[in-house]
Design a protein around this motif. Structure first.
Motif, PDB file in Angstrom:
ATOM      1  N   LYS A  31      10.854 -57.974 -30.527  1.00 50.79           N
ATOM      2  CA  LYS A  31      11.762 -57.172 -29.702  1.00 50.79           C
ATOM      3  C   LYS A  31      11.204 -55.758 -29.530  1.00 50.79           C
ATOM      4  N   GLY A  32      10.686 -55.192 -30.605  1.00 53.46           N
ATOM      5  CA  GLY A  32      10.049 -53.875 -30.506  1.00 53.46           C
ATOM      6  C   GLY A  32       8.831 -53.905 -29.599  1.00 53.46           C
ATOM      7  N   TYR A  33       8.042 -54.966 -29.691  1.00 56.67           N
ATOM      8  CA  TYR A  33       6.871 -55.106 -28.834  1.00 56.67           C
ATOM      9  C   TYR A  33       7.293 -55.262 -27.370  1.00 56.67           C
ATOM     10  N   ALA A  34       8.367 -56.021 -27.130  1.00 63.18           N
ATOM     11  CA  ALA A  34       8.854 -56.187 -25.761  1.00 63.18           C
ATOM     12  C   ALA A  34       9.313 -54.845 -25.189  1.00 63.18           C
ATOM     13  N   PHE A  35       9.982 -54.033 -26.008  1.00 71.60           N
ATOM     14  CA  PHE A  35      10.390 -52.700 -25.550  1.00 71.60           C
ATOM     15  C   PHE A  35       9.168 -51.819 -25.303  1.00 71.60           C
ATOM     16  N   LEU A  36       8.142 -51.955 -26.147  1.00 70.32           N
ATOM     17  CA  LEU A  36       6.924 -51.174 -25.964  1.00 70.32           C
ATOM     18  C   LEU A  36       6.228 -51.546 -24.660  1.00 70.32           C
ATOM     19  N   ARG A  37       6.194 -52.823 -24.350  1.00 68.90           N
ATOM     20  CA  ARG A  37       5.547 -53.296 -23.120  1.00 68.90           C
ATOM     21  C   ARG A  37       6.331 -52.912 -21.868  1.00 68.90           C
ATOM     22  N   ASN A  38       7.649 -52.726 -22.021  1.00 67.41           N
ATOM     23  CA  ASN A  38       8.481 -52.404 -20.871  1.00 67.41           C
ATOM     24  C   ASN A  38       9.392 -51.223 -21.224  1.00 67.41           C
ATOM     25  N   MET A  39       8.776 -50.072 -21.414  1.00 65.62           N
ATOM     26  CA  MET A  39       9.533 -48.882 -21.800  1.00 65.62           C
ATOM     27  C   MET A  39      10.472 -48.418 -20.689  1.00 65.62           C
ATOM     28  N   ALA A  40      10.131 -48.716 -19.460  1.00 66.42           N
ATOM     29  CA  ALA A  40      11.003 -48.332 -18.344  1.00 66.42           C
ATOM     30  C   ALA A  40      12.355 -49.039 -18.451  1.00 66.42           C
ATOM     31  N   TYR A  41      12.347 -50.308 -18.897  1.00 63.14           N
ATOM     32  CA  TYR A  41      13.601 -51.044 -19.066  1.00 63.14           C
ATOM     33  C   TYR A  41      14.448 -50.416 -20.174  1.00 63.14           C
ATOM     34  N   LEU A  42      13.814 -50.081 -21.293  1.00 60.06           N
ATOM     35  CA  LEU A  42      14.552 -49.452 -22.391  1.00 60.06           C
ATOM     36  C   LEU A  42      15.104 -48.097 -21.954  1.00 60.06           C
ATOM     37  N   LYS A  43      14.314 -47.340 -21.204  1.00 59.31           N
ATOM     38  CA  LYS A  43      14.785 -46.048 -20.703  1.00 59.31           C
ATOM     39  C   LYS A  43      15.963 -46.235 -19.750  1.00 59.31           C
ATOM     40  N   TRP A  44      15.899 -47.272 -18.918  1.00 60.70           N
ATOM     41  CA  TRP A  44      16.986 -47.557 -17.999  1.00 60.70           C
ATOM     42  C   TRP A  44      18.258 -47.941 -18.762  1.00 60.70           C
ATOM     43  N   ILE A  45      18.114 -48.756 -19.806  1.00 61.64           N
ATOM     44  CA  ILE A  45      19.275 -49.150 -20.621  1.00 61.64           C
ATOM     45  C   ILE A  45      19.945 -47.906 -21.202  1.00 61.64           C
ATOM     46  N   LEU A  46      19.148 -47.022 -21.763  1.00 67.80           N
ATOM     47  CA  LEU A  46      19.701 -45.825 -22.402  1.00 67.80           C
ATOM     48  C   LEU A  46      20.265 -44.834 -21.395  1.00 67.80           C
ATOM     49  N   SER A  47      19.642 -44.701 -20.251  1.00 66.40           N
ATOM     50  CA  SER A  47      20.095 -43.697 -19.283  1.00 66.40           C
ATOM     51  C   SER A  47      21.304 -44.145 -18.480  1.00 66.40           C
ATOM     52  N   THR A  48      21.595 -45.441 -18.453  1.00 63.33           N
ATOM     53  CA  THR A  48      22.745 -45.917 -17.679  1.00 63.33           C
ATOM     54  C   THR A  48      24.033 -45.978 -18.490  1.00 63.33           C
ATOM     55  N   GLN A  49      24.016 -45.499 -19.705  1.00 61.94           N
ATOM     56  CA  GLN A  49      25.230 -45.492 -20.511  1.00 61.94           C
ATOM     57  C   GLN A  49      26.126 -44.354 -20.039  1.00 61.94           C
TER      58      GLN A  49
END
Length: 149
Positions: A31-49
């Motif tokens: 899961k950490g590796y998936a977030f590392l590979r797609n940091m834009a998705y993690l940033k989008w998750i956090l910024s849309t709260q």
């Protein structure tokens, strides 16, 4: 109290639970590796709260915290090194995933149930510890770090 908890956990830890610990550690690492590979998705998750107005600096810190601790904590849990500490560090991330991110989605959200299951397993491994199939157990039995020999 912590010493009593560790002793109890070490005595009541079946070998089969170690395979669950290894799978949980591998899941967190991936899961950490998936977030590392797609940091834009993690940033989008956090910024849309909508309930949290986070600055870009805070979002970046949270992103690197989540990625780093998922990958290192997952590896430690998988190998059975400092399992209780690694699980304790993972717990805030999983609780945030449950209550701040996943709970506002639909009730059939599979990520919510994975987060809940991961959180419950982390609590189990905080209580039970590494178990017999771990590097902690290997180092304890072999007196690997005993310099008096």
């Amino acid at each position: 109290m912590i010493s009593k908890l560790q002793t109890w956990g070490n005595r009541h830890h079946p070998l089969a639970i170690d395979f669950v610990r290894i799978a949980l550690g591998l899941f967190l690492l991936l899961k950490g590796y998936a977030f590392l590979r797609n940091m834009a998705y993690l940033k989008w998750i956090l910024s849309t709260q909508e309930f949290a107005n986070l600055s870009p600096g805070v979002i970046s810190f949270i992103m690197f915290y989540v990625i780093f601790f998922h990958m290192t904590g997952g590896t430690l849990i998988m190998l059975g090194i400092l399992t209780r500490a690694a699980a304790l560090i993972q717990l805030p991330i999983i609780i945030a995933a449950i209550f701040m991110i996943n709970i506002f989605k639909s009730p059939l959200n599979t990520e919510l149930w994975l987060s809940v299951l991961s959180g419950l397993l982390l609590v189990v491994f905080i209580l039970l510890g590494s178990g017999p199939l771990s590097l902690d157990n290997y180092f304890d039995k072999s007196n690997y770090f005993d310099k008096s020999k």
